[in-house]
Scaffold this motif. Structure first.
Motif, PDB file in Angstrom:
ATOM      1  N   GLU A   1       0.831  -1.199   0.000  1.00 19.65           N
ATOM      2  CA  GLU A   1       0.000   0.000   0.000  1.00 19.65           C
ATOM      3  C   GLU A   1       0.870   1.255   0.000  1.00 19.65           C
ATOM      4  N   ALA A   2       1.941   1.240   0.770  1.00 21.39           N
ATOM      5  CA  ALA A   2       2.853   2.385   0.809  1.00 21.39           C
ATOM      6  C   ALA A   2       3.461   2.646  -0.563  1.00 21.39           C
ATOM      7  N   TYR A   3       3.817   1.589  -1.250  1.00 20.68           N
ATOM      8  CA  TYR A   3       4.383   1.745  -2.599  1.00 20.68           C
ATOM      9  C   TYR A   3       3.356   2.346  -3.557  1.00 20.68           C
ATOM     10  N   HIS A   4       2.135   1.823  -3.526  1.00 21.35           N
ATOM     11  CA  HIS A   4       1.110   2.298  -4.465  1.00 21.35           C
ATOM     12  C   HIS A   4       0.709   3.751  -4.170  1.00 21.35           C
ATOM     13  N   VAL A   5       0.739   4.162  -2.907  1.00 25.93           N
ATOM     14  CA  VAL A   5       0.399   5.545  -2.572  1.00 25.93           C
ATOM     15  C   VAL A   5       1.371   6.515  -3.238  1.00 25.93           C
ATOM     16  N   ILE A   6       2.658   6.237  -3.122  1.00 28.18           N
ATOM     17  CA  ILE A   6       3.658   7.145  -3.708  1.00 28.18           C
ATOM     18  C   ILE A   6       3.581   7.126  -5.231  1.00 28.18           C
ATOM     19  N   ARG A   7       3.434   5.944  -5.820  1.00 22.97           N
ATOM     20  CA  ARG A   7       3.341   5.883  -7.288  1.00 22.97           C
ATOM     21  C   ARG A   7       2.103   6.626  -7.778  1.00 22.97           C
ATOM     22  N   GLY A   8       1.002   6.517  -7.028  1.00 24.74           N
ATOM     23  CA  GLY A   8      -0.206   7.233  -7.430  1.00 24.74           C
ATOM     24  C   GLY A   8      -0.040   8.737  -7.367  1.00 24.74           C
ATOM     25  N   GLU A   9       0.663   9.235  -6.352  1.00 24.61           N
ATOM     26  CA  GLU A   9       0.875  10.680  -6.234  1.00 24.61           C
ATOM     27  C   GLU A   9       1.827  11.185  -7.317  1.00 24.61           C
ATOM     28  N   LEU A  10       2.823  10.382  -7.679  1.00 25.44           N
ATOM     29  CA  LEU A  10       3.731  10.786  -8.762  1.00 25.44           C
ATOM     30  C   LEU A  10       2.981  10.885 -10.084  1.00 25.44           C
ATOM     31  N   GLU A  11       2.091   9.943 -10.344  1.00 27.47           N
ATOM     32  CA  GLU A  11       1.307   9.979 -11.578  1.00 27.47           C
ATOM     33  C   GLU A  11       0.336  11.160 -11.567  1.00 27.47           C
ATOM     34  N   ALA A  12      -0.252  11.440 -10.411  1.00 29.58           N
ATOM     35  CA  ALA A  12      -1.204  12.554 -10.332  1.00 29.58           C
ATOM     36  C   ALA A  12      -0.496  13.889 -10.526  1.00 29.58           C
ATOM     37  N   TYR A  13       0.741  13.998 -10.066  1.00 26.88           N
ATOM     38  CA  TYR A  13       1.484  15.258 -10.228  1.00 26.88           C
ATOM     39  C   TYR A  13       1.845  15.496 -11.694  1.00 26.88           C
ATOM     40  N   GLY A  14       2.212  14.448 -12.409  1.00 24.08           N
ATOM     41  CA  GLY A  14       2.589  14.604 -13.813  1.00 24.08           C
ATOM     42  C   GLY A  14       4.030  15.024 -13.972  1.00 24.08           C
TER      43      GLY A  14
END
Length: 348
Positions: free
Chosen positions: A253-266
């Motif tokens: 879950e910790a990994y997916h949270v950071i990857r999701g925020e990186l994708e959302a930032y662009g």
């Protein structure tokens, strides 16, 4: 010194000086003719990139910068002097945007770089300029041109070769302190790091700059926690080091949270090379290490997971070698892209 990475300032170029209307008046010279000089040019607004600065704190206390007006022309063909420039000194990595916050006007990436943001107005012509064979005594002169003005945004994006990302308390500051001479604040609670930090890492005769940014949490792209405003400081990085706290229950879950925020930032952050690390392994048993490592491998689609400890230094050197290789490869690729093509080169 407080860290400030964004500032809005008003800049105005100097007006040009007015030309003069004057005639030569001397004894025994009956028709001296026009001798009004031209006005001087107004000062420019210049952005200068300098060493020794790492924040925009100076622009918190002064937001208005105006170049000097050019001197007016005078009689006896005396031209006015040019107005002094207004020079805004900024740290390396500063970007200058228009008032809309989206149109980039300048990107200051090297110390000594100078960009003329606004040009001063030209000085007006004196009446001596308008003298002709048909108009021997002109009584007109031009006013100086008005200088340009605008509001601009200054945004600092630290220039680093590698960046540390992860949840709060993932051990990023400990990692930075272990591999460099930087001394970030380290404590046993989340959001210890409130501002980005830099450290120079040396490994096998090679050096690179490592950036540490405040931790991200779920919803950071929508403003949760400290938000994602500091992610701009890793936009220029060649490679990202993703630290996952091995002592927490759900590392996936910790990994997916950071990857999701990186994708959302662009801004291409999710496409950068990533070195995935399971941190704080010194606090895990061998079985726990292997179990959580395999879980991260599966969650990251078969990426290699490095088991490290920022406290004991276990596995850290291997990660630094990989980072140095990625940085060297990226630099070589960039130089090759900038080199002129031999086929398109000069031919006698």
């Amino acid at each position: 010194m407080k860290f400030l990475d964004e500032a809005k300032v008003y800049v105005r170029a100097g007006d040009g000086g007015a030309g003069a209307v004057s005639f030569r008046r001397e004894k025994f010279i009956e028709f001296g003719g026009p001798d009004g000089g031209d006005g001087g040019k107004g000062g420019d607004v210049v952005i200068e990139c300098v060493e020794g600065l790492n924040t925009l704190i100076d622009y918190r206390y002064q937001q208005h910068f105006k170049a000097k007006t050019g001197m007016h022309g005078m009689g006896r063909n005396r031209h006015g002097y040019n107005g002094a420039d207004a020079v805004l000194k900024v740290p390396v990595g500063t970007q200058v945007f228009d008032e809309d916050g989206e149109t980039m006007l300048a990107d200051m990436t090297e110390a000594g770089q100078r960009v003329v943001l606004l040009k001063g107005g030209n000085g007006g012509f004196g009446n001596a300029y308008f003298k002709s064979s048909t108009n021997r005594a002109p009584r007109r002169a031009n006013p100086g041109q008005v200088g340009e003005e605008m509001w601009v945004w200054l945004r600092l994006k630290l220039i680093a070769d590698a960046g540390l990302v992860g949840l709060p308390n993932a051990g990023k500051s400990t990692f930075l302190a272990k591999v460099s001479a930087a001394k970030p604040k380290i404590a046993d609670y989340p959001f210890t790091t409130l501002t980005p930090g830099l450290g120079v890492v040396r490994i096998d005769g090679r050096t690179f700059v490592l950036a540490d940014i405040p931790g991200l949490i779920e919803g950071a792209s929508e403003g949760a926690g400290l938000g994602d405003r500091f992610l701009g400081h890793v936009e220029r990085c060649r490679v990202l080091i993703h630290l996952v706290d091995g002592t927490q229950d759900d590392v996936v879950e910790a990994y997916h949270v950071i990857r999701g925020e990186l994708e959302a930032y662009g801004a291409g952050l999710d496409e950068k090379p990533e070195i995935l690390c399971l941190n704080k392994c010194d606090a895990l048993s061998p079985d726990e290490r292997e179990e959580k490592r395999k879980a991260l491998v599966k969650a990251s689609r078969r990426k290699k997971v490095h088991v490290i400890s920022g406290v004991s230094g276990e596995g850290v050197d291997a990660v630094l070698h990989l980072v140095a290789d990625e940085v060297a490869a990226a630099n070589a690729e960039e130089k090759a892209a900038e080199a002129p093509d031999e086929e398109e080169g000069w031919r006698p």
